[in-house]
Design an enzyme around this catalytic site. Sequence first.
Site, PDB file in Angstrom:
ATOM      1  N   LYS A 168      71.359  46.811  77.153  1.00  0.00           N
ATOM      2  CA  LYS A 168      72.621  46.827  76.395  1.00  0.00           C
ATOM      3  C   LYS A 168      73.070  48.292  76.341  1.00  0.00           C
ATOM      4  O   LYS A 168      72.556  49.088  75.578  1.00  0.00           O
ATOM      5  CB  LYS A 168      72.384  46.300  74.974  1.00  0.00           C
ATOM      6  CG  LYS A 168      73.612  45.724  74.297  1.00  0.00           C
ATOM      7  CD  LYS A 168      74.759  46.698  74.093  1.00  0.00           C
ATOM      8  CE  LYS A 168      74.565  47.602  72.888  1.00  0.00           C
ATOM      9  NZ  LYS A 168      75.678  48.585  72.740  1.00  0.00           N
TER      10      LYS A 168
ATOM     11  N   GLU B 289      63.755  57.310  71.012  1.00  0.00           N
ATOM     12  CA  GLU B 289      64.124  58.678  71.392  1.00  0.00           C
ATOM     13  C   GLU B 289      65.381  58.996  70.591  1.00  0.00           C
ATOM     14  O   GLU B 289      66.420  58.366  70.806  1.00  0.00           O
ATOM     15  CB  GLU B 289      64.423  58.644  72.900  1.00  0.00           C
ATOM     16  CG  GLU B 289      64.292  59.933  73.610  1.00  0.00           C
ATOM     17  CD  GLU B 289      63.084  60.707  73.206  1.00  0.00           C
ATOM     18  OE1 GLU B 289      61.967  60.289  73.513  1.00  0.00           O
ATOM     19  OE2 GLU B 289      63.254  61.752  72.538  1.00  0.00           O
TER      20      GLU B 289
ATOM     21  N   GLU C 114      71.766  67.394  62.583  1.00  0.00           N
ATOM     22  CA  GLU C 114      72.278  67.272  63.952  1.00  0.00           C
ATOM     23  C   GLU C 114      73.791  67.057  63.921  1.00  0.00           C
ATOM     24  O   GLU C 114      74.272  66.145  63.253  1.00  0.00           O
ATOM     25  CB  GLU C 114      71.609  66.096  64.665  1.00  0.00           C
ATOM     26  CG  GLU C 114      71.963  66.056  66.140  1.00  0.00           C
ATOM     27  CD  GLU C 114      71.268  64.928  66.891  1.00  0.00           C
ATOM     28  OE1 GLU C 114      71.223  63.812  66.371  1.00  0.00           O
ATOM     29  OE2 GLU C 114      70.787  65.189  68.011  1.00  0.00           O
TER      30      GLU C 114
ATOM     31  N   CYS D  55      70.951  65.450  73.331  1.00  0.00           N
ATOM     32  CA  CYS D  55      69.928  65.486  72.270  1.00  0.00           C
ATOM     33  C   CYS D  55      69.140  66.782  72.332  1.00  0.00           C
ATOM     34  O   CYS D  55      68.509  67.176  71.365  1.00  0.00           O
ATOM     35  CB  CYS D  55      69.038  64.254  72.314  1.00  0.00           C
ATOM     36  SG  CYS D  55      68.532  63.796  73.935  1.00  0.00           S
TER      37      CYS D  55
HETATM   38  P1  ADP Z   1      75.556  56.995  68.535  1.00  0.00           P
HETATM   39  O1  ADP Z   1      75.779  57.407  67.119  1.00  0.00           O
HETATM   40  O2  ADP Z   1      75.112  58.069  69.419  1.00  0.00           O
HETATM   41  O3  ADP Z   1      76.624  56.131  69.108  1.00  0.00           O
HETATM   42  P2  ADP Z   1      73.880  54.758  67.981  1.00  0.00           P
HETATM   43  O4  ADP Z   1      72.481  54.869  67.556  1.00  0.00           O
HETATM   44  O5  ADP Z   1      74.860  54.219  67.012  1.00  0.00           O
HETATM   45  O6  ADP Z   1      74.238  56.183  68.499  1.00  0.00           O
HETATM   46  O7  ADP Z   1      74.000  53.896  69.302  1.00  0.00           O
HETATM   47  C1  ADP Z   1      73.050  53.921  70.346  1.00  0.00           C
HETATM   48  C2  ADP Z   1      72.975  52.522  70.927  1.00  0.00           C
HETATM   49  O8  ADP Z   1      72.461  51.640  69.936  1.00  0.00           O
HETATM   50  C3  ADP Z   1      74.308  51.934  71.346  1.00  0.00           C
HETATM   51  O9  ADP Z   1      74.121  51.172  72.515  1.00  0.00           O
HETATM   52  C4  ADP Z   1      74.686  51.043  70.168  1.00  0.00           C
HETATM   53  O10 ADP Z   1      75.545  49.984  70.482  1.00  0.00           O
HETATM   54  C5  ADP Z   1      73.326  50.507  69.788  1.00  0.00           C
HETATM   55  N1  ADP Z   1      73.213  50.038  68.401  1.00  0.00           N
HETATM   56  C6  ADP Z   1      73.958  50.377  67.329  1.00  0.00           C
HETATM   57  N2  ADP Z   1      73.519  49.738  66.212  1.00  0.00           N
HETATM   58  C7  ADP Z   1      72.457  48.982  66.588  1.00  0.00           C
HETATM   59  C8  ADP Z   1      71.540  48.103  65.913  1.00  0.00           C
HETATM   60  N3  ADP Z   1      71.629  47.882  64.619  1.00  0.00           N
HETATM   61  N4  ADP Z   1      70.573  47.506  66.631  1.00  0.00           N
HETATM   62  C9  ADP Z   1      70.447  47.754  67.950  1.00  0.00           C
HETATM   63  N5  ADP Z   1      71.263  48.552  68.646  1.00  0.00           N
HETATM   64  C10 ADP Z   1      72.266  49.170  67.992  1.00  0.00           C
END
Ligand code: ADP
Length: 519
Positions: free
Chosen positions: A197, A271, A407, A305
């Site tokens: 995903k 990560e 960050e 990162c």
């Molecule tokens: P950023 O703030 O860098 O966008 P996120 O941690 O929100 O980082 O997103 C990283 C990935 O995790 C994306 O693919 C996002 O769609 C997915 N994501 C966001 N929320 C969830 C969740 N609750 N469970 C699993 N994946 C998630």
Amino acid sequence: MSQAQKSIKKSKPQTTVANAKPRVASYQNYINGEWVKASGGETFENLNPADTREVVGRFAASTEDDVNRAVEAAVDARDKWRKTPAPRRAELLFKVGEILMRNKDALAREMTREMGKVLKETGGDVQEAIDCTYYTAGEGRRLHGFTTPAEMPNKFAMCVRQPVGVCGLVTPWNFPMAIPSWKMIPALICGNTLVIKPAEDTPLSTINLVKACVEAGIPKGVVNVVTGAGATGAALVGHRDTRLISFTGSTETGRKVASVCADRNAICSLEMGGKNVQIVMDDANIDLAIEGALWGAFGTAGQRCTATSRIVVHKKIYKQFAAKFVERANALRVGDGLKDSTDVGPVINQNAVNKIIGYIEIGKREDKAKLACGGEQLTTGEHQHGFFIQPTVFTDVAPSMRIAQEEIFGPVTALIPCDSLDNAVEIANGVRYGLSASIFTKDVNQAFAAMNELYTGIVYINAPTIGAEVHLPFGGTKATGNGHREAGTQVLDIFTEWKSVYVDYSNKLQRAQIDTENL
Ligand code: ADP
């Protein structure tokens, strides 16, 4: 909420978008060997962060049903792929590398359009996927286990790796092909099947990587991709048939992912964030240290990162370093990453702008720090339709200030004076993260002392905090991760489980720890 998430909410079922501009390409999920629409027919738009009037593509807004179908396909394909000899799996992966190599320039251009970073950096992102693919495919003829003496006579002991099963991979937007490759390719060489995903802001580069897998002939069901927002990721993370979740993203989301995995006893590799530091000692080559800091702090508009968000400079050279660094930062050209003249591209979305500008405001309010350059969003002329922020430098920052602790993930860096190596190391280690650190010095004693004392997953000597190579382990200490390392051969420990095998050829019962008197 990211731009793409907003679009998901706003978008209409695909059947009703017939009057949309025809030149916008549509992309689908890849499940069980077929490109398919999201089950609800919903789509979302992927916008160019340098000019949001440009829709890069329309993507499937996947539901839990789509995730279920993708995981089911990966479960069905699991045994056949596991039983395919690793050298044969490797042959297919080498083909993936060749396909990426052949299409590198086009893939880089598409990545710049969806992610924003300048072309030489997106070329590097694709190259990292190529390097990862070639390097990891070589493991098809290694995947070493080990033999070891057994404690009984006529008994043989060995350890072999076995695949974990179905892997759920959730990835961020800042390395839209490299990070997916770091997870997909090792998962595959180890004999796992997967569902990925990708981030909602950059799904195209992951789809391009999946297309390369399809063209290379990886069998149906082995690689599946579902696009969508966080909820799609959550459905994958929570699915009881994904034995392993590998996640890269924010610390907040990573923590949620970890707790879901803990609940259902899934393997979980995380990560997450960083607050990386470059130390500059008084004997350093100052010009080199400035080059390094500019690249580390403002490459990818600070959205790595491993970005250099703190620069700790010895007070004997602090003024000289600060003056030159600020002058150089001021001269960086911010613009569309597709233009040769651009040094720093846009940030990813409006949400990122809000967060970064919010931190700049915090920095301005913090007692001692001085805003030495930048600090503004660029909103006119060539910048008016994108998410552009000036390279920003705060000087005279104290280590405890929020801009030196949290960050920011944007083109903002903090200069912090120090008076000794011990002081520099204390500042460097005094944050919750532990990803990358660097030191510029010509003194071999100081370099080795720093190498030993910096509590991070990566240390650079006379080089910036960014620039990891795929054959060395990548990851961090403390809040950056949960003890795993990607890349290198260490990644194999994420995507395989050890099996200890005892072969007793004595033809009698030999009880370990008990039958010792016969020896
Ligand atoms: P950023 O703030 O860098 O966008 P996120 O941690 O929100 O980082 O997103 C990283 C990935 O995790 C994306 O693919 C996002 O769609 C997915 N994501 C966001 N929320 C969830 C969740 N609750 N469970 C699993 N994946 C998630």
